[in-house]
Design a protein around this motif. Structure first.
Motif, PDB file in Angstrom:
ATOM      1  N   GLU A 115      30.707  28.448   7.000  1.00 40.41           N
ATOM      2  CA  GLU A 115      29.389  28.515   6.020  1.00 40.41           C
ATOM      3  C   GLU A 115      29.697  28.801   4.593  1.00 40.41           C
ATOM      4  O   GLU A 115      30.593  29.458   4.586  1.00 40.41           O
ATOM      5  N   ALA A 116      28.951  28.109   3.754  1.00 38.91           N
ATOM      6  CA  ALA A 116      29.438  28.355   2.426  1.00 38.91           C
ATOM      7  C   ALA A 116      28.114  28.803   1.583  1.00 38.91           C
ATOM      8  O   ALA A 116      27.033  28.407   2.089  1.00 38.91           O
ATOM      9  N   VAL A 117      28.119  29.495   0.426  1.00 38.37           N
ATOM     10  CA  VAL A 117      27.079  30.131  -0.368  1.00 38.37           C
ATOM     11  C   VAL A 117      27.470  29.330  -1.752  1.00 38.37           C
ATOM     12  O   VAL A 117      28.583  29.585  -2.444  1.00 38.37           O
ATOM     13  N   ILE A 118      26.634  28.634  -2.330  1.00 43.84           N
ATOM     14  CA  ILE A 118      26.739  27.931  -3.675  1.00 43.84           C
ATOM     15  C   ILE A 118      25.659  28.413  -4.534  1.00 43.84           C
ATOM     16  O   ILE A 118      24.301  28.463  -4.224  1.00 43.84           O
ATOM     17  N   ARG A 119      25.928  28.967  -5.757  1.00 37.52           N
ATOM     18  CA  ARG A 119      25.107  29.808  -6.735  1.00 37.52           C
ATOM     19  C   ARG A 119      24.705  28.648  -7.595  1.00 37.52           C
ATOM     20  O   ARG A 119      25.539  28.022  -8.395  1.00 37.52           O
TER      21      ARG A 119
END
Length: 131
Positions: A115-119
């Motif tokens: 999983e990745a988080v992009i701001r």
């Protein structure tokens, strides 16, 4: 290319003050395309003489709502990307996600366990990236 593709029913809007755009503007005028110039206070007078209409950039944006970078960053939005490969290097994943989201202001915060988080700077930027 614009001139050749769209023809004389078009209006070409050029935002510059640089005389180096004189050639393309002349080309548009030869094809009978209307040219509108939006320029800053330091612009080439010769360029202004080539176009059908010209406007000072400051006058064009007068009355527009402005949002400072600081205000925009006060309400960041986060996008979670799941179902990513769990094995191997995360570098190609980060590079690909960065490439896909950078034009909307996205920054990959991290990639963990598939999983990745992009701001993003705001919710609108995140929604635009989904398109």
């Amino acid at each position: 290319m614009f001139v050749d593709k769209f023809g004389s029913d078009s209006v070409l809007v050029v935002i510059t003050g640089d005389i180096n755009f004189a050639g393309p503007i002349r080309g548009a005028r030869r094809k009978e395309i209307a040219v509108v110039l939006i320029h800053g206070t330091s612009h080439s007078r010769d360029l202004k003489n080539l176009v059908d209409e010209s406007y000072l950039f400051e006058d064009v944006i007068k009355g527009c709502e402005t949002i400072t970078k600081e205000e925009k960053q006060l309400n960041p939005a986060y996008l979670k990307v799941s179902n990513l490969p769990k094995e191997g290097s995360i570098a190609p994943i980060v590079n690909r996600l960065s490439h896909l989201s950078a034009n909307c202001g996205g920054k990959v915060e991290g990639v963990v366990s598939g999983e990745a988080v992009i701001r993003f700077g705001c919710k609108d930027d995140a929604q635009r990236a989904l398109q």
